[in-house]
Design a protein around this motif. Sequence first.
Motif, mmCIF file in Angstrom:
data_model
loop_
_atom_site.group_PDB
_atom_site.id
_atom_site.type_symbol
_atom_site.label_atom_id
_atom_site.label_comp_id
_atom_site.label_asym_id
_atom_site.label_seq_id
_atom_site.Cartn_x
_atom_site.Cartn_y
_atom_site.Cartn_z
ATOM 1 N N THR A 196 9.498 -0.954 9.582
ATOM 2 C CA THR A 196 8.719 -0.118 8.656
ATOM 3 C C THR A 196 9.106 1.342 8.820
ATOM 4 O OG1 THR A 196 6.875 -1.682 8.861
ATOM 5 C CG2 THR A 196 6.391 0.466 7.888
ATOM 6 N N GLY A 197 9.316 1.760 10.052
ATOM 7 C CA GLY A 197 9.676 3.152 10.306
ATOM 8 C C GLY A 197 11.001 3.552 9.702
ATOM 9 N N ALA A 198 11.873 2.577 9.440
ATOM 10 C CA ALA A 198 13.195 2.878 8.872
ATOM 11 C C ALA A 198 13.174 3.066 7.363
ATOM 12 C CB ALA A 198 14.170 1.763 9.237
ATOM 13 N N ILE A 199 12.074 2.659 6.706
ATOM 14 C CA ILE A 199 11.962 2.845 5.257
ATOM 15 C C ILE A 199 11.965 4.343 4.949
ATOM 16 C CG2 ILE A 199 10.469 2.505 3.244
ATOM 17 C CD1 ILE A 199 9.458 -0.057 4.618
ATOM 18 N N ARG A 200 12.671 4.737 3.920
ATOM 19 C CA ARG A 200 12.849 6.159 3.623
ATOM 20 C C ARG A 200 11.887 6.626 2.531
ATOM 21 N NH1 ARG A 200 17.025 7.242 6.781
ATOM 22 N NH2 ARG A 200 17.138 9.435 6.198
ATOM 23 N N PRO A 217 7.968 -0.155 -0.448
ATOM 24 C CA PRO A 217 7.720 -1.578 -0.144
ATOM 25 C C PRO A 217 6.867 -1.740 1.113
ATOM 26 C CG PRO A 217 9.932 -1.000 0.544
ATOM 27 C CD PRO A 217 9.378 0.217 -0.149
ATOM 28 N N VAL A 218 5.635 -1.255 1.048
ATOM 29 C CA VAL A 218 4.718 -1.308 2.188
ATOM 30 C C VAL A 218 3.328 -1.698 1.719
ATOM 31 C CG1 VAL A 218 5.975 0.446 3.511
ATOM 32 C CG2 VAL A 218 4.133 1.147 1.973
ATOM 33 N N TYR A 219 2.500 -2.144 2.661
ATOM 34 C CA TYR A 219 1.082 -2.359 2.399
ATOM 35 C C TYR A 219 0.296 -1.799 3.573
ATOM 36 C CZ TYR A 219 1.441 -6.425 5.543
ATOM 37 O OH TYR A 219 1.666 -7.244 6.619
ATOM 38 N N LEU A 220 -0.987 -1.511 3.338
ATOM 39 C CA LEU A 220 -1.829 -0.847 4.339
ATOM 40 C C LEU A 220 -2.766 -1.822 5.024
ATOM 41 C CD1 LEU A 220 -2.831 2.456 2.494
ATOM 42 C CD2 LEU A 220 -1.581 2.332 4.653
ATOM 43 N N THR A 221 -2.911 -1.655 6.342
ATOM 44 C CA THR A 221 -3.953 -2.333 7.115
ATOM 45 C C THR A 221 -4.645 -1.275 7.981
ATOM 46 O OG1 THR A 221 -2.363 -2.850 8.885
ATOM 47 C CG2 THR A 221 -2.699 -4.524 7.154
ATOM 48 N N LEU A 227 1.107 5.357 -1.224
ATOM 49 C CA LEU A 227 2.381 4.908 -0.652
ATOM 50 C C LEU A 227 2.726 3.460 -1.019
ATOM 51 C CD1 LEU A 227 2.478 6.565 2.893
ATOM 52 C CD2 LEU A 227 3.893 7.086 0.903
ATOM 53 N N PRO A 228 1.764 2.510 -1.011
ATOM 54 C CA PRO A 228 2.120 1.142 -1.400
ATOM 55 C C PRO A 228 2.592 1.020 -2.857
ATOM 56 C CG PRO A 228 0.075 1.148 -0.156
ATOM 57 C CD PRO A 228 0.392 2.578 -0.477
ATOM 58 N N LYS A 229 2.319 2.029 -3.665
ATOM 59 C CA LYS A 229 2.748 1.987 -5.062
ATOM 60 C C LYS A 229 4.189 2.453 -5.236
ATOM 61 C CE LYS A 229 -1.978 2.960 -6.639
ATOM 62 N NZ LYS A 229 -2.840 3.906 -7.408
ATOM 63 N N VAL A 230 4.693 3.200 -4.248
ATOM 64 C CA VAL A 230 6.043 3.762 -4.395
ATOM 65 C C VAL A 230 7.019 3.246 -3.344
ATOM 66 C CG1 VAL A 230 5.220 5.845 -5.537
ATOM 67 C CG2 VAL A 230 5.391 5.808 -3.042
#
Length: 334
Positions: free
Chosen positions: A285-289, A311-315, A306-309
Amino acid sequence: MTDNALSPAEYDAITDAAAHWCMRLHADDCTAQERLAFERWRDAHPLHAFEYQAMLEIWDVAGDLPRPEPVVAPMVQAKPRTPWRTLGIAASVCALALPLAAYSGWNLGWLPNSYQHFEATDSVRQVTLQDGSQVELNLGSELTYSHYKDQRRVTLKKGEAFFSVTHDTTHPFVVKAGEGKIRVTGTRFNVWMYEDQVKVNLIEGSVLVSSHDDASGDGLRLRPAMQASYQQGDRVPRISQTDDHDNSLAWRSGKLVLDDLALSDALPLINRYLKQPLMIADHGTGAIRIGGVYNIKELDTLVATLPKVLPVYLTRNKDGNPVLNSTPQQSPKS
């Protein structure tokens, strides 16, 4: 009683009591009963808490007092004594409760003859120090300024500040940030601090940067368009050249510029403005730019978008902090 009803003598008594409690609460032999008594005194009147907080700030300044050389004496059985450093700080707290310029510690270079405290909360703030130097404080930043006989001393307690220092070769300007310090006589530079990380960007003049109080020498010299960074435990700062597109000063225009950074590098820049720091789940995840230009007053809204722009989701972790997780890649259907 009300503040308006207090006489000068009553004000002095409160100041004396605040100095007393500041010394006792920092003493090794302070008892639980004394701490309870202090809490009762502090809560008895709003001015008590105000004066005690002022004494704590003075205590921080006095913590830089030099330690007297120990006196060698025959060994005898004696009651343990309060350390010299604590005694020196305690004496300075009492002294600073009096007019600063009258205290002999000024002539010895131990105590300042002026002291200033500044904070910036919801907006960038520009302040003028007693020596005429100009400082811009970023959101959520705090610093103190003390003017000594032989130097000018700033402590950046948190956040970020841009300095335009009045030139004075006889009184070096020293900024303490984290475990290190920046020493100048007159120049323009930026200091960013988050947790134990510190970054110094030089715009004009020259500065000496050291990453630890115990480091030998005056530190490494920066020239314009150079940057130094360090964190807790570093014996020497890391030096690098800044490029023509460096965006580290965008905050002065109310912006945070993320120029195609890995999330692991972007998070310290983002978290400086968040009440709850944003975390990353793993190295992947940390490598995503991430890139973009953001308003520093609206970064709380960035977390939800951030999840809209990306490829991540929040927990949420057990402490309630938001955590970014990379979205699993789906295998293509056969």
